[in-house]
Structure formats: structure tokens, C-alpha cells
Scaffold this motif. Structure first.
Motif, mmCIF file in Angstrom:
data_model
loop_
_atom_site.group_PDB
_atom_site.id
_atom_site.type_symbol
_atom_site.label_atom_id
_atom_site.label_comp_id
_atom_site.label_asym_id
_atom_site.label_seq_id
_atom_site.Cartn_x
_atom_site.Cartn_y
_atom_site.Cartn_z
ATOM 1 N N ALA A 38 0.805 -1.218 0.000
ATOM 2 C CA ALA A 38 0.000 0.000 0.000
ATOM 3 C C ALA A 38 0.843 1.276 0.000
ATOM 4 C CB ALA A 38 -0.926 -0.003 1.217
ATOM 5 N N LEU A 39 2.156 1.153 -0.082
ATOM 6 C CA LEU A 39 3.007 2.350 -0.088
ATOM 7 C C LEU A 39 2.770 3.187 -1.332
ATOM 8 C CD1 LEU A 39 6.467 1.126 1.180
ATOM 9 C CD2 LEU A 39 4.900 2.656 2.334
ATOM 10 N N ALA A 40 2.765 4.498 -1.139
ATOM 11 C CA ALA A 40 2.574 5.435 -2.244
ATOM 12 C C ALA A 40 3.507 6.622 -2.022
ATOM 13 C CB ALA A 40 1.124 5.901 -2.291
ATOM 14 N N PRO A 41 3.861 7.331 -3.079
ATOM 15 C CA PRO A 41 4.694 8.523 -2.916
ATOM 16 C C PRO A 41 4.063 9.502 -1.922
ATOM 17 C CG PRO A 41 4.561 7.937 -5.220
ATOM 18 C CD PRO A 41 3.596 7.040 -4.488
ATOM 19 N N ILE A 52 14.745 7.644 8.434
ATOM 20 C CA ILE A 52 13.357 8.060 8.270
ATOM 21 C C ILE A 52 13.278 8.968 7.061
ATOM 22 C CG2 ILE A 52 11.455 9.345 9.305
ATOM 23 C CD1 ILE A 52 12.653 8.585 12.036
ATOM 24 N N GLY A 53 12.285 8.745 6.207
ATOM 25 C CA GLY A 53 12.143 9.579 5.025
ATOM 26 C C GLY A 53 10.773 9.440 4.410
ATOM 27 N N ASN A 54 10.576 10.187 3.345
ATOM 28 C CA ASN A 54 9.314 10.146 2.603
ATOM 29 C C ASN A 54 9.520 9.391 1.302
ATOM 30 O OD1 ASN A 54 7.883 11.681 4.479
ATOM 31 N ND2 ASN A 54 8.710 13.571 3.632
ATOM 32 N N VAL A 55 8.538 8.590 0.939
ATOM 33 C CA VAL A 55 8.619 7.794 -0.290
ATOM 34 C C VAL A 55 8.485 8.731 -1.490
ATOM 35 C CG1 VAL A 55 7.547 5.949 -1.624
ATOM 36 C CG2 VAL A 55 7.640 5.781 0.864
ATOM 37 N N THR A 62 11.958 -2.250 -5.314
ATOM 38 C CA THR A 62 12.621 -1.223 -4.516
ATOM 39 C C THR A 62 11.714 -0.010 -4.332
ATOM 40 O OG1 THR A 62 13.617 -0.177 -6.457
ATOM 41 C CG2 THR A 62 14.916 -1.881 -5.350
ATOM 42 N N ILE A 63 12.090 0.823 -3.366
ATOM 43 C CA ILE A 63 11.446 2.121 -3.199
ATOM 44 C C ILE A 63 12.544 3.173 -3.098
ATOM 45 C CG2 ILE A 63 9.426 1.204 -2.013
ATOM 46 C CD1 ILE A 63 10.594 2.478 0.556
ATOM 47 N N VAL A 64 12.215 4.394 -3.471
ATOM 48 C CA VAL A 64 13.145 5.511 -3.352
ATOM 49 C C VAL A 64 12.583 6.436 -2.283
ATOM 50 C CG1 VAL A 64 14.219 7.459 -4.541
ATOM 51 C CG2 VAL A 64 13.775 5.333 -5.781
ATOM 52 N N ILE A 65 13.415 6.717 -1.272
ATOM 53 C CA ILE A 65 12.970 7.629 -0.213
ATOM 54 C C ILE A 65 13.836 8.881 -0.234
ATOM 55 C CG2 ILE A 65 12.108 5.769 1.244
ATOM 56 C CD1 ILE A 65 14.516 6.258 3.076
ATOM 57 N N GLU A 66 13.251 9.961 0.252
ATOM 58 C CA GLU A 66 13.946 11.248 0.348
ATOM 59 C C GLU A 66 14.077 11.565 1.829
ATOM 60 O OE1 GLU A 66 12.113 15.256 -0.788
ATOM 61 O OE2 GLU A 66 13.149 14.553 -2.594
ATOM 62 N N THR A 67 15.297 11.881 2.257
ATOM 63 C CA THR A 67 15.547 12.137 3.671
ATOM 64 C C THR A 67 15.999 13.564 3.897
ATOM 65 O OG1 THR A 67 17.844 11.452 3.524
ATOM 66 C CG2 THR A 67 16.254 9.755 4.058
ATOM 67 N N LYS A 84 5.531 2.192 8.580
ATOM 68 C CA LYS A 84 4.961 3.225 7.722
ATOM 69 C C LYS A 84 4.270 4.248 8.612
ATOM 70 C CE LYS A 84 1.282 3.917 4.353
ATOM 71 N NZ LYS A 84 0.205 3.282 3.608
ATOM 72 N N GLY A 85 4.328 5.502 8.208
ATOM 73 C CA GLY A 85 3.597 6.530 8.930
ATOM 74 C C GLY A 85 4.358 7.194 10.055
#
Length: 93
Positions: A38-41, A52-55, A62-67, A84-85
Motif C-alpha cells: 500500500a506504499l505510495a509517494p 526516516i524519510g518520505n517515499v 525497490t522504493i526511493v525515499i527522500e531524507t 509506515k507513517g
């Protein structure tokens, strides 16, 4: 008589092990897999290494996160997601 009692005791031990250990573990794994699907940008996540970061993007494996404020982007495998969250504001310093 003794063999029947031993077999009954073995069945009881297996049932106790199943309900106290295996069943909750399966439930936890199922919930975690649903969370990962259920992950979304824009979602905030905590990785297993504590980052900790935002998708930013969700790919097949894979997922790309921004920290942080410097907008560093990191690519992680799906299995590395812990929660999540969780946002930076909720982390105790």
C-alpha cells in the motif's frame, strides 16, 4: 495406554506452540506485506537501519525515499521497510 497419553500430550504441545507462536507470526507478516503493497509517494517510512524519510517512488522490488532537508534520495529494497507513517516530528531526540 501410556502411548496414547504420550501422543495426546504431544498433540497438545503442538497446538499450544501453534496458537502462541506460529499463528501470531503469520498474522504479523501478512500485515507487514499489506503495508508494503500500500506504499505510495508521499508516505513517511522508517527503514530497518533507522533512516526516516518520505517515499518518492515505488518500483517493483525497490522504493526511493527522500531524507532530510537536503533532499538526499536513497533506494531501498522492499524488505528493508520497518514501519509506515512515522515522521521526523514523532522521533524522540
Amino acid at each position: 495406554m501410556e502411548i496414547t497419553l504420550l501422543l495426546l500430550l504431544l498433540v497438545v504441545y503442538i497446538a499450544i506452540f501453534y496458537f502462541l507462536k506460529m499463528r501470531p507470526e503469520k498474522k504479523r507478516k501478512k500485515e507487514q506485506e499489506e503495508m508494503k503493497k500500500a506504499l505510495a509517494p508521499g508516505d513517511s517510512v522508517t527503514m530497518i537501519d533507522g533512516i526516516i524519510g518520505n517515499v518518492c517512488a515505488v518500483k517493483d522490488k525497490t522504493i526511493v525515499i527522500e531524507t532530510g532537508a537536503d533532499r538526499v534520495r536513497l533506494e531501498y529494497a522492499h524488505w528493508a521497510i520497518m514501519e509506515k507513517g512515522v515522521s521526523v516530528d514523532q522521533v524522540q531526540k
